[in-house]
Design a protein around this motif. Structure first.
Motif, PDB file in Angstrom:
ATOM      1  N   PRO A   1      -4.833   8.487   6.628  1.00  0.00           N
ATOM      2  CA  PRO A   1      -5.863   7.547   6.163  1.00  0.00           C
ATOM      3  C   PRO A   1      -7.260   8.145   6.314  1.00  0.00           C
ATOM      4  O   PRO A   1      -8.054   7.697   7.144  1.00  0.00           O
ATOM      5  CB  PRO A   1      -5.659   6.345   7.085  1.00  0.00           C
ATOM      6  CG  PRO A   1      -5.200   6.952   8.370  1.00  0.00           C
ATOM      7  CD  PRO A   1      -4.382   8.158   8.002  1.00  0.00           C
ATOM      8  N   CYS A   2      -7.546   9.126   5.478  1.00  0.00           N
ATOM      9  CA  CYS A   2      -8.778   9.897   5.630  1.00  0.00           C
ATOM     10  C   CYS A   2      -9.816   9.574   4.558  1.00  0.00           C
ATOM     11  O   CYS A   2     -10.678  10.405   4.241  1.00  0.00           O
ATOM     12  CB  CYS A   2      -8.462  11.396   5.638  1.00  0.00           C
ATOM     13  SG  CYS A   2      -7.443  11.900   7.034  1.00  0.00           S
ATOM     14  N   SER A   3      -9.724   8.403   4.006  1.00  0.00           N
ATOM     15  CA  SER A   3     -10.726   7.938   3.052  1.00  0.00           C
ATOM     16  C   SER A   3     -11.113   6.518   3.407  1.00  0.00           C
ATOM     17  O   SER A   3     -10.368   5.804   4.094  1.00  0.00           O
ATOM     18  CB  SER A   3     -10.186   7.983   1.619  1.00  0.00           C
ATOM     19  OG  SER A   3      -9.177   6.992   1.447  1.00  0.00           O
ATOM     20  N   SER A   4     -12.259   6.114   2.918  1.00  0.00           N
ATOM     21  CA  SER A   4     -12.726   4.753   3.177  1.00  0.00           C
ATOM     22  C   SER A   4     -11.736   3.726   2.654  1.00  0.00           C
ATOM     23  O   SER A   4     -11.438   2.737   3.329  1.00  0.00           O
ATOM     24  CB  SER A   4     -14.096   4.556   2.520  1.00  0.00           C
ATOM     25  OG  SER A   4     -14.530   3.214   2.623  1.00  0.00           O
TER      26      SER A   4
ATOM     27  N   ASP B   1       0.757  -3.564  12.404  1.00  0.00           N
ATOM     28  CA  ASP B   1       0.064  -2.965  13.544  1.00  0.00           C
ATOM     29  C   ASP B   1      -0.058  -1.479  13.217  1.00  0.00           C
ATOM     30  O   ASP B   1       0.894  -0.713  13.400  1.00  0.00           O
ATOM     31  CB  ASP B   1       0.866  -3.180  14.822  1.00  0.00           C
ATOM     32  CG  ASP B   1       0.195  -2.556  16.041  1.00  0.00           C
ATOM     33  OD1 ASP B   1      -0.998  -2.191  15.947  1.00  0.00           O
ATOM     34  OD2 ASP B   1       0.865  -2.408  17.084  1.00  0.00           O
ATOM     35  N   PRO B   2      -1.197  -1.039  12.689  1.00  0.00           N
ATOM     36  CA  PRO B   2      -1.302   0.321  12.159  1.00  0.00           C
ATOM     37  C   PRO B   2      -1.225   1.404  13.239  1.00  0.00           C
ATOM     38  O   PRO B   2      -1.796   1.268  14.320  1.00  0.00           O
ATOM     39  CB  PRO B   2      -2.686   0.341  11.485  1.00  0.00           C
ATOM     40  CG  PRO B   2      -3.081  -1.094  11.343  1.00  0.00           C
ATOM     41  CD  PRO B   2      -2.437  -1.802  12.492  1.00  0.00           C
ATOM     42  N   ILE B   3      -0.502   2.451  12.903  1.00  0.00           N
ATOM     43  CA  ILE B   3      -0.511   3.698  13.676  1.00  0.00           C
ATOM     44  C   ILE B   3      -1.100   4.752  12.738  1.00  0.00           C
ATOM     45  O   ILE B   3      -0.467   5.130  11.745  1.00  0.00           O
ATOM     46  CB  ILE B   3       0.900   4.104  14.127  1.00  0.00           C
ATOM     47  CG1 ILE B   3       1.565   2.962  14.910  1.00  0.00           C
ATOM     48  CG2 ILE B   3       0.847   5.378  14.964  1.00  0.00           C
ATOM     49  CD1 ILE B   3       3.053   3.188  15.170  1.00  0.00           C
ATOM     50  N   LEU B   4      -2.317   5.179  13.019  1.00  0.00           N
ATOM     51  CA  LEU B   4      -3.033   6.081  12.113  1.00  0.00           C
ATOM     52  C   LEU B   4      -2.640   7.523  12.419  1.00  0.00           C
ATOM     53  O   LEU B   4      -2.786   7.992  13.544  1.00  0.00           O
ATOM     54  CB  LEU B   4      -4.538   5.884  12.282  1.00  0.00           C
ATOM     55  CG  LEU B   4      -5.039   4.430  12.202  1.00  0.00           C
ATOM     56  CD1 LEU B   4      -6.548   4.379  12.422  1.00  0.00           C
ATOM     57  CD2 LEU B   4      -4.653   3.793  10.879  1.00  0.00           C
ATOM     58  N   ILE B   5      -2.163   8.230  11.394  1.00  0.00           N
ATOM     59  CA  ILE B   5      -1.657   9.589  11.580  1.00  0.00           C
ATOM     60  C   ILE B   5      -2.401  10.535  10.645  1.00  0.00           C
ATOM     61  O   ILE B   5      -2.335  10.391   9.422  1.00  0.00           O
ATOM     62  CB  ILE B   5      -0.142   9.663  11.306  1.00  0.00           C
ATOM     63  CG1 ILE B   5       0.599   8.623  12.147  1.00  0.00           C
ATOM     64  CG2 ILE B   5       0.386  11.061  11.589  1.00  0.00           C
ATOM     65  CD1 ILE B   5       2.076   8.496  11.815  1.00  0.00           C
ATOM     66  N   GLY B   6      -3.128  11.493  11.219  1.00  0.00           N
ATOM     67  CA  GLY B   6      -3.884  12.441  10.423  1.00  0.00           C
ATOM     68  C   GLY B   6      -4.921  13.144  11.282  1.00  0.00           C
ATOM     69  O   GLY B   6      -4.985  12.935  12.505  1.00  0.00           O
TER      70      GLY B   6
ATOM     71  N   ALA C   1     -14.310   9.504  10.747  1.00  0.00           N
ATOM     72  CA  ALA C   1     -15.411   9.565   9.777  1.00  0.00           C
ATOM     73  C   ALA C   1     -15.181   8.576   8.640  1.00  0.00           C
ATOM     74  O   ALA C   1     -16.113   7.900   8.178  1.00  0.00           O
ATOM     75  CB  ALA C   1     -15.546  10.979   9.225  1.00  0.00           C
ATOM     76  N   ALA C   2     -13.926   8.456   8.197  1.00  0.00           N
ATOM     77  CA  ALA C   2     -13.604   7.502   7.130  1.00  0.00           C
ATOM     78  C   ALA C   2     -13.820   6.067   7.604  1.00  0.00           C
ATOM     79  O   ALA C   2     -14.314   5.215   6.857  1.00  0.00           O
ATOM     80  CB  ALA C   2     -12.166   7.699   6.674  1.00  0.00           C
TER      81      ALA C   2
ATOM     82  N   GLY D   1      -1.642   6.733   2.791  1.00  0.00           N
ATOM     83  CA  GLY D   1      -3.087   6.793   2.916  1.00  0.00           C
ATOM     84  C   GLY D   1      -3.670   7.618   1.788  1.00  0.00           C
ATOM     85  O   GLY D   1      -3.307   7.442   0.614  1.00  0.00           O
ATOM     86  N   SER D   2      -4.553   8.554   2.130  1.00  0.00           N
ATOM     87  CA  SER D   2      -5.255   9.331   1.101  1.00  0.00           C
ATOM     88  C   SER D   2      -4.600  10.696   0.874  1.00  0.00           C
ATOM     89  O   SER D   2      -5.260  11.727   0.867  1.00  0.00           O
ATOM     90  CB  SER D   2      -6.720   9.519   1.509  1.00  0.00           C
ATOM     91  OG  SER D   2      -6.803  10.096   2.806  1.00  0.00           O
TER      92      SER D   2
END
Length: 472
Positions: free
Chosen positions: A184-187, A203-208, A215-216, A257-258
């Motif tokens: 998820p590297c974009s707005s 329940d998000p687990i953000l991977i990146g 920054a996003a 994501g992106s």
């Protein structure tokens, strides 16, 4: 008077006692359009269920619609074009309910020559003969005769997306599902994940890459400090780690994501480390089309480019399982082609016929299949009747199986960009549902995509034997 023209009555022509009237029935579309024009979205005015318990506000709000009918009589009939509204006093006596036929009547009770002014008694009565609005209006009548062609009003439709609202409501009241959000590297990607979390869906687990994710989030103005974050070097690494998280049982959903869909799906379909099942993986859009009575499932418009007969059978099985989860007990499946007759010149018609025979033999179950069917006679009973097609599916299809990805992609985009439809998408046939969102998706569509995936994931443990299970 010629219906093609509108003609006024001048002050000198009008006599005391002269009357005019207009009858209209109140519909839900009228209420919605009135709210759109006025900006009044008080639920007591626009929500039928809420309004039923709030008579006071219903009298005022729906009465204003009735007051508009009085204005229409004054402006189009008596006096008609050229009249200038000076004042009006109204009393709202009873509520105007959906379906009520309201007759608005005006009667001239006084003429004031020095100003060319008329005083008119105004009454709105329902179909029972009950007065719902009474009052008086003063208008300055025109001095000159006006006769002009009657304006043709535009055909206005109110687009509603109640199907998605109901889907989201079905997911509420339970623990949000842990969801691996891949790269998820974009707005837009961060926003989609946060909005779904705020709606209580995931329940998000953000991977990146951590720096890029933060920054996003900053660019989107979203706080992600409460979410688990797993660092990955790049998009391919993020996809691999997300799939591993699912295999370990730590995530119940995947959310794109992106990164490109191919990157994510490459990790998903890996025979050694992926999320394959005995089913062919496929994509389905759940389309909420304005004016169509039920959602339409369109498959496959995103994964399988030119599926074989066996792959189409799995695509249909996946779509039927999705329909069951959405509450359709025996979905009607239309296998689309350009025509509704079997012909060797169009291989898709041969495959459609074979798929229907497979269903007859029990190789595809849980739905009613028919095909080949052209799009018109799949979704329009009138078109099916015109072609003489007698079928439980024709004109009433709930699942549309397209010949190939090109046809599916064009159909979905035509409905979206020309028909005002929403297209919630999900990938089926893997160990867990996969949410594919687009930057162009509305908030409603993004949440609906997540809601569909959540319903699928929650249904999987209780699924019938036909629901795909993971390969070991």
């Amino acid at each position: 008077m010629d219906d093609d023209f509108i003609e006024n009555r001048t002050f000198d022509e009008i006599a005391i006692g002269e009357e005019a009237n207009l009858t209209r029935s109140l519909s839900q579309d009228d209420i919605q359009l009135f709210a759109l024009v006025s900006g009044d979205v008080n639920p007591a005015h626009v929500d039928a269920d809420y309004a039923a318990t709030d008579i006071f506000h219903r009298v005022i709000a729906h009465g204003m619609w009735g007051g508009g009918l009085i204005s229409a009589v004054l402006g189009t009939q008596l006096p008609g074009p050229g009249a200038i509204y000076l004042s009006q006093s109204l009393r709202f006596l009873k509520p105007v309910d959906l379906g009520d036929a309201i007759t608005a009547s005006v009667r001239v009770i006084e003429k004031i020559p020095e100003h060319g002014t008329l005083v008119l008694q105004c009454v709105c009565r329902n179909q029972k003969g009950e007065d719902v609005i009474t009052g008086e209006a003063q208008v300055r009548a025109p001095a000159e005769k006006i006769r002009r062609p009657r304006m043709t009003l535009p055909d206005v439709r109110v687009s509603r997306h109640d199907a998605y609202r109901h889907l989201i409501e079905e997911t509420q009241g339970q623990t949000p599902l842990p969801t691996a959000v891949v790269h998820p590297c974009s707005s837009a990607a961060i926003t989609a994940a946060v909005e779904a979390a705020e709606a209580g869906l995931i329940d998000p687990i953000l991977i990146g890459p951590e720096k890029r994710i933060r920054a996003a989030a900053k660019e989107a103005g979203k706080d992600v400090s409460a979410f688990r974050l797993i660092a990955a070097d790049h998009s391919h690494d993020a996809a691999a780690k997300a799939v591993a998280l699912v295999r370990a049982g730590d995530a119940k959903l995947l959310m794109k994501g992106s990164l490109h869909t191919d990157e994510l799906m490459s990790a998903v379909v890996s025979r050694a480390t992926g999320l394959r099942t005995e089913r062919r993986i496929s994509h389905a859009y759940v389309m909420d089309v304005p004016g169509h009575p039920t959602p339409l499932i369109i498959t496959d418009a995103a994964i399988n480019i030119a599926p074989s007969l066996e792959e189409k059978a799995d695509i249909i099985r996946n779509a039927i399982d999705l329909a069951h989860v959405l509450g359709i007990a025996e979905p009607k499946v239309a296998i689309l082609s350009a025509v509704e007759t079997v012909t060797a010149a169009l291989p898709s018609t041969l495959e459609a016929a074979a798929l229907c025979k497979m269903a007859d033999r029990g190789q595809i179950s849980g739905g009613i299949l028919d095909g080949p069917l052209a799009l018109d006679n799949a979704i329009s009973e009138a078109a099916a009747k015109e072609k003489g097609i007698v079928s439980a599916v024709a004109g009433r299809a709930e699942i549309l199986v397209v010949p190939n990805l090109e046809a599916g992609n064009m159909l979905a985009k035509q409905l979206t960009f020309l028909g005002g439809a929403d297209a919630a998408g999900v990938v089926l046939g893997a160990r867990v549902p996969i949410v594919l969102t687009s930057r162009a998706d509305s908030l409603r569509t993004r949440l609906a995509s997540c809601a569909i995936a959540v319903l699928l994931a929650r249904a999987a443990p209780k699924a019938a034997p036909g629901l795909p299970q993971a390969l070991t």
